[in-house]
Structure formats: structure tokens, C-alpha cells
Design an enzyme around this catalytic site. Sequence first.
Site, PDB file in Angstrom:
ATOM      1  N   GLU A 217       0.604  -0.794  -0.055  1.00  0.00           N
ATOM      2  CA  GLU A 217       0.115  -0.023  -0.273  1.00  0.00           C
ATOM      3  C   GLU A 217       0.655   1.508  -0.495  1.00  0.00           C
ATOM      4  OE1 GLU A 217      -2.445  -0.262   3.382  1.00  0.00           O
ATOM      5  OE2 GLU A 217      -3.958  -2.347   2.156  1.00  0.00           O
ATOM      6  N   GLU A 322      -5.741 -11.127  -1.787  1.00  0.00           N
ATOM      7  CA  GLU A 322      -6.198 -10.535  -1.039  1.00  0.00           C
ATOM      8  C   GLU A 322      -7.912 -11.343  -1.395  1.00  0.00           C
ATOM      9  OE1 GLU A 322      -5.585  -7.490   1.685  1.00  0.00           O
ATOM     10  OE2 GLU A 322      -3.767  -8.049   0.920  1.00  0.00           O
TER      11      GLU A 322
END
Length: 407
Positions: A217, A322
Site C-alpha cells: 500500500e 487478498e
Amino acid sequence: MKLRTGIPAFLAICCLLAACQGDKTDTEGKTESTGNAAAVQSTAGASDETQTETESIAEKREAENTAELPCLKEIYGTYGMKAGTCLSPEMIHTPAYESLIREQFNSVTMENLLKPEAILNREESRKAGNLVVEFSPELVELLDWTREKDMAVRGHTFVWYSQTPDWIYYEDFDPDKKFVSREEMLLRMESYISQVFGLLDEGGYLDQFYAYDVVNEALMEDGTLRENNWKTIIGDDYLWYAFSYADAYAPDSVDLYLNDYNEQYKPYAISKIVKTLVDENGRSLVDGIGLQAHLYTQDDYYKYFQAVDTLAATGLKLEITELDMSLGTWQQTLEANEENLSLQGERYQKLIAGLIDRIEKGSLSMDAITFWGFADPLSWKSETYPLLFDGNLDPKPAFFGAALEEE
Ligand code: GLA
């Protein structure tokens, strides 16, 4: 095909404990989990009761001969991919979860226990005057399990702004003091990354690992670099250093990933940044781009595949890391009724089929599709019913969709 009728009370409790603590909402509906590690620990106390209840679910599954279910790892294996799930101690301590994982998946990602906050030890770091990595007994138990069960592992994650202890950035590991210098932070980063690979090697676990999320991220939705303490102290090239160190210490068998969220909103920014992460000979330090794929049933799938195509055009591998698909949109969750669950199944099917289509045409290289769990009550977003099985471990339309069955 059974529809979800409600979560049994004991699983609802697990869900509250395991998934909901410490979450906070960010822009574009991204929710960051800040307290999952603690939550996982707190489920341990409830495990006796949970175990008895889930054993009877295990018996029920056996009686229903769930072995006849399609098998994700076989189906994805046909296309050269692994099928993965995230993994927590609760999942291997609960027989019904454990056997479902072994039936359906051949790859795991530690849900929390390999994250910086779970492996960096402040006391030992203070004593050593350098960052010290220590694997918890819970992590070692999970790693032993992966080796015993011959599960492949994705490492997750080294450098992240979240679930990272604040003290690592300060002189003497003391947040009341000043930030360390860029040089010192780079030394800490290198030592941290090298120790993780060293410990995995010493424990005999490294052969299980095929990928590692080196940076998680790093980008905002507008494509700018996310502000975080790594960036503030080291500078924008913190990403380059993280990948250089990982490249230096990881064996060749471990692919290095830049993993990001809301990837459909920033494929050009991701593509641009990976091009800068090369060594002095122009060799890419990044092997792959991780697409978290925390999706919604009402998402624009045309846009998602546009992003997949843009990212695949970098020539790097992509991985879905994910995956979950919440009912509705990030602003509004839809009810778990027959219509919405059936749409969810259709969306899972279209997503996986679209990826496979690209793999078969040679425009996409992908080693694994990892779901962020398998049963709704265990999900970090349990209230949006994003996964493949319900609280009784009955397969949802989502499961059949993920197994490429069309309704
Ligand atoms: C991010 C992280 C994951 C996990 C999820 C929420 O996507 O990469 O490790 O924390 O948030 O559970």
C-alpha cells in the site's frame, strides 16, 4: 445450493472478536485493520467452545460428502495457478476450518503474524541497538503446519505504514526521542529484511515461500506516494531500498511483490512506479504486482479488467492477493438475500474466468489467486458477506462462481 440463513451465535462471536476490532475506514471505502493481531489472540480463549461446535460442523460436512465439491486448487492448477487463503491460528486449531483449507487451497498468507508489529521486538531491539526480528510461537506453529501440509506461502509484509510499531522510527527505539537519520533507518530496514529471510532459512521454512510482499500500500488513489514514516525519514526512494534489500537477501525462488489496494483506480501510477524500481543494470527489482482485490459486487468490472490489462502490460507477474467481494458498494452493503448472493456468484465467476482467459491468451502471467479467508464469519468484513462459504461452512453461490461454475 444452500443460501446463507444466519450466522450461528458462536461464529458470530468469533467474527466480532476476530474481524471487527480496531478497523477504521479510509477513502474509497478501504478499511485498514489495525487491531487484528490482538483480536486473533482474544479468540484463543474462546477456542474450546468453538472447537466443539465446529467439530460437529466437520462431522456434518463429512456426512454430506463435501469431497464432491469442486476443488479450487485443482481447477486453478489447470491454469498454472495456486488457490490461496489467508491463515490464522484459529483456522488451524478448528478442525472443520483446517480440513476445508487442505481440501480447497494449496497456498496461504499469514493474516497477521508475519506483519511488522507481530515480528519486531522492542526490548530485544533496545538491547541490540538494532531492529530485532523474533518469530512468535504462534507464527512458528503456523509455519510448521504449512511445512507439514505442504502448503506454499506468500510472505506478507515488510514495509507498510500500518500494523507497524511506531517505535522502530525513533532514536533508541523511543518514540519520545527524535526520528533516526536516513542512514540509520536504512540500516534498520536492511537488518529487518535480512533477519526475516535468515530466520525463515534457519527454521527450514524458506522452501515453502514463493512470493513476498516487500512493500504494501505505497500509493494513494490519486497515484501519489502515501505519506508514512519510512518515506518521511528515508525519502521517496524508500521503496527502491526495500526492494534492493529484499532482492539481496531473498533466494531466487521467492518473487518480490509490490502489493496495493484499490488497484483499479491507480494502475498507471503503479505501472510508473515499478519501472523506477530497477538495479544499476536496468533489471527489475520487482517480480510482481499484487492486486489486493477487496472488491464489491456492484463494482465496474470493465474498469477492473482495464486495470489488470494495464498492469499486465508492465510484463511483470500479477497476483490476486487478498480477494473478497462484498455485497453492494463501499457506501452501502446489500442484504444477503438469494438475488444478491447469486449475483455475487456470477461476479466471482466473471472475475476468475476473465483472468483465466487472459492467462490462456498469454497476456497475463499469474501464479496464484488468494482469497482473504474462506468463510464469511471469519472475514475482516464479515458484515458484507464477502467470501465463499457461510457460517455453517456451506458453499455459497460465490464458491461455485469461484470454481468457474456458471448458474
Ligand atoms: C490490507 C492488508 C491485509 C489486511 C487487510 C485487512 O489489505 O494488506 O494484510 O490487513 O488490509 O484485513
